[in-house]
Design an enzyme around this catalytic site. Sequence first.
Site, mmCIF file in Angstrom:
data_model
loop_
_atom_site.group_PDB
_atom_site.id
_atom_site.type_symbol
_atom_site.label_atom_id
_atom_site.label_comp_id
_atom_site.label_asym_id
_atom_site.label_seq_id
_atom_site.Cartn_x
_atom_site.Cartn_y
_atom_site.Cartn_z
ATOM 1 N N GLY B 19 0.858 -1.180 0.000
ATOM 2 C CA GLY B 19 0.000 0.000 0.000
ATOM 3 C C GLY B 19 0.899 1.236 0.000
ATOM 4 N N GLY B 22 4.324 0.873 2.069
ATOM 5 C CA GLY B 22 5.219 -0.131 1.492
ATOM 6 C C GLY B 22 5.793 0.353 0.173
ATOM 7 N N THR B 257 -16.067 10.591 2.583
ATOM 8 C CA THR B 257 -14.970 11.408 3.126
ATOM 9 C C THR B 257 -15.440 12.618 3.930
ATOM 10 O OG1 THR B 257 -13.076 12.798 2.547
ATOM 11 C CG2 THR B 257 -14.828 12.686 0.941
ATOM 12 N N GLU B 258 -14.596 12.952 4.923
ATOM 13 C CA GLU B 258 -14.754 14.186 5.679
ATOM 14 C C GLU B 258 -14.629 15.398 4.756
ATOM 15 O OE1 GLU B 258 -12.798 13.817 9.494
ATOM 16 O OE2 GLU B 258 -11.698 15.634 9.003
ATOM 17 N N ARG B 289 -12.673 13.787 14.504
ATOM 18 C CA ARG B 289 -13.584 12.673 14.198
ATOM 19 C C ARG B 289 -14.209 12.034 15.426
ATOM 20 N NH1 ARG B 289 -10.281 9.852 9.168
ATOM 21 N NH2 ARG B 289 -10.762 11.516 7.708
ATOM 22 N N LEU B 403 -2.648 9.428 5.167
ATOM 23 C CA LEU B 403 -1.883 9.408 3.917
ATOM 24 C C LEU B 403 -0.524 10.067 4.131
ATOM 25 C CD1 LEU B 403 -4.470 10.093 1.044
ATOM 26 C CD2 LEU B 403 -3.648 7.938 1.956
#
Lengths: 237, 594
Positions: B19, B22, B257-258, B289, B403
Amino acid sequence: MATSTMQFKIYRYDPDKDNAPYMQDASVEVDFAIDRKLLDVLTRLKAKDDSLSYRRSCREGICGSDAMNINGKNGLACLTEIKDLKQPVVLRPLPGLPVIRDLIVDMTQFFKQYHSIKPYLINEGPRPERERLQSPEEREELNGLYECILCACCSTSCPSFWWNPDKFVGPAGLLNAYRFIADTRDQATNERLDDLEDPYRLFRCHSIMNCVDVCPKGLNPTRAIGKIKEMMVRRAI
Amino acid sequence: MSKLSVPVRKFDAVIVGAGGSGLRAAIQLSEAGLKTAVLSKVFPTRSHTVAAQGGVSASLGNSEEDHWHWHMYDTVKGSDWLGDQDAIEYMCRKAPEVVVELEHFGMPFDRTDEGKIYQRPFGGHMSNFGEKPVRRACAAADRTGHAMLHALYQRNVRANTQFFVEWMALDLIRDQSGQVLGVIALEMETGEVVAFHSKATVFATGGAGRIYYSSTNAFINTGDGLGMAARAGIALEDMEFWQFHPTGVAGAGVLITEGVRGEGGILRNSTNERFMERYAPNAKDLASRDVVSRAMVTEINEGRGCGPNKDFVLLDITHLDPATIMKRLPGIREISIQFAGIDPIKAPIPVVPTCHYQMGGVPTNYKGQVVGDDAAPIRGFYAAGEVACASVHGANRLGTNSLLDLLVFGKASGDTVIDDLRSGEIGLKELPADYADRTLARLHRLNTQTGGASVNECRLELQRTMQKHCGVFRFKDMLVEGVAKIVEVEKAVAQTEIKDKSQVWNTARVEALELDNLIEVAKATMVSAEARKESRGAHVRDDAPDTPANPNGRDDLNWHKHTLWHRDGSRLSYKPVIMKPLSVETIALKTRSY
């Protein structure tokens, strides 16, 4: 509870024990209040028979794992509404690629073609300290291209790809080729066009448009291929 | 001991998982010319990073003034002061660099009129140390994760990275000294088991959101790295902290999504009230959140939910310009039509808090080295991304920091591996004689087990137990009961039976092996949660209410510390939170409000 029995015919093949593939009749109880998509029902089928093999991951149509041939048409199991399906639902692996087991195909040839178009940004200029600038209009050119999920629904529905999977790049690869050609930050347009100017790599596309018909993301490889052809003509004159 | 063997392949480095983290680590190692193997259960672009939507944070300041120090403050506050401030400073300072680098790799970010990377507001992103919302989330429409994962994969194609696609790592190899020497892995297509013997092993295996019944996570998110680490005697950190994303599609669990709220979306209850104004007067719908999820559950519990069963609330964007929705949120529109059966241009989206992210994980430092209980690095072992606990997210992660975490710590772990290899800190040590025993015993049991429980039923029982006993709000009695229940599930998991014994692409075997990992994560979570007698971030319990002495139920005197769960005896220990940043002053403990 809106439960009902759904009937299936499923392509089965386990090289460890089957001499040849066969179509298996299967049925399963579904609860329409919970089960909406074909993948939900496949999960139920697998709970009954754990040997049923298929790929799946995100279950929301973004990872591209669960492409298969559903009632004769390629699509993603996780985006296919079960209510719309004619029964018995006929499930087969994606056509044109070697079958490894059940609904799992060997995608080597598909990815080989994707890799052949150099699917990465080529810009050998000095790296600026900040981002390379691109106007919103220039960026807009990438819409309808960068969203490809490499599920292979398109390429494996394309007769030209069935006949020449080793020589024809196929709709997915060509869509991605154009994604880089269209990117103002990429400097390899000419090399990319040279590479595709070939009776097989690009010109096996005969605008049959099966790719457009099946793309689960609503993308249009035929249009991208047309744009590549247009650019070739333009640079020739 | 039996001394069974499997074929051995040798590498400088093995990365487990392809992902975001990695792939980012792989770029460092491949471009440095190291012999690197990247193992993944799925083709790299199918990894779950692909499903991230809203953005990646970096204080680029493309639309208004921003500063990494403000980003750092927001992250510490978001973490409810459980995050380690050295790692948080490192991440926030590095953010602009790694995001610009990603743009150079070809990431198709949206653009401002000036041609710069487009940035949108997000929950908990504020300017000037918590003053007012700031645009910090760098976005490619609402497909940022997809665009990022593909760009990272593409860069790896350019770098000629060697991938082992559809290989599942099963166990970690450690020797007597505790050094990590690689992994044992299963090739799914053939059923072959191979030892990847390496100088460095990087875990980038992602999260384990599938321990919950209702999750935004993919089927593959089964905590494989956590299971492997736990079985190899490595403690898991802060596993009681799980993020419930406020907006999963009701019933389906798919993420919304936010960024929807960042673009102006509003949460409403059955009286059409914008209820977040009551819970977070300043940040409103863009509070952190954990705060929003709790507000939503409170609304539902107090009878102000929507629908026939009053069990969800509504996310409303019908007041936005349809052109904005089509341009900035096209994926959300697709998902709403597909999974909620509504077009958000015309009708609000039914949403509920849904398990989304694991803040805890394998303990690491900010260089990406896995650390033992004494904070000393475990030789040869590195981790990055959701599997790792650096800890940058503490008790609650800010949106878009995941991310960023992948990029910063993927890169850092790769760089640290290179440094450790070049300095001779790590080399290829001999494999211990019993290197394959544990794995072969697990496989042998599965091949011969009779009269055992079904994998599917065990997994459902595990997921339902977690959902019921360890959710958004936690209750003392339910947690105690939950621990007992999970121990019962664990017994069944040890006896699972698969009917399919085939070698080729045996997904029944893979799911059974994944369940071995899920149970470790579930147990670590339940035991750690039961023990933490305070409320902090995403961990909120009935017996730790808001009091003047302990605002929000947070008890810094007794509980400002990281949990470490040890598989052996299901034992807990604790370690201090790192409060000293790398260069700036400590962001001192404070009551959290939005």
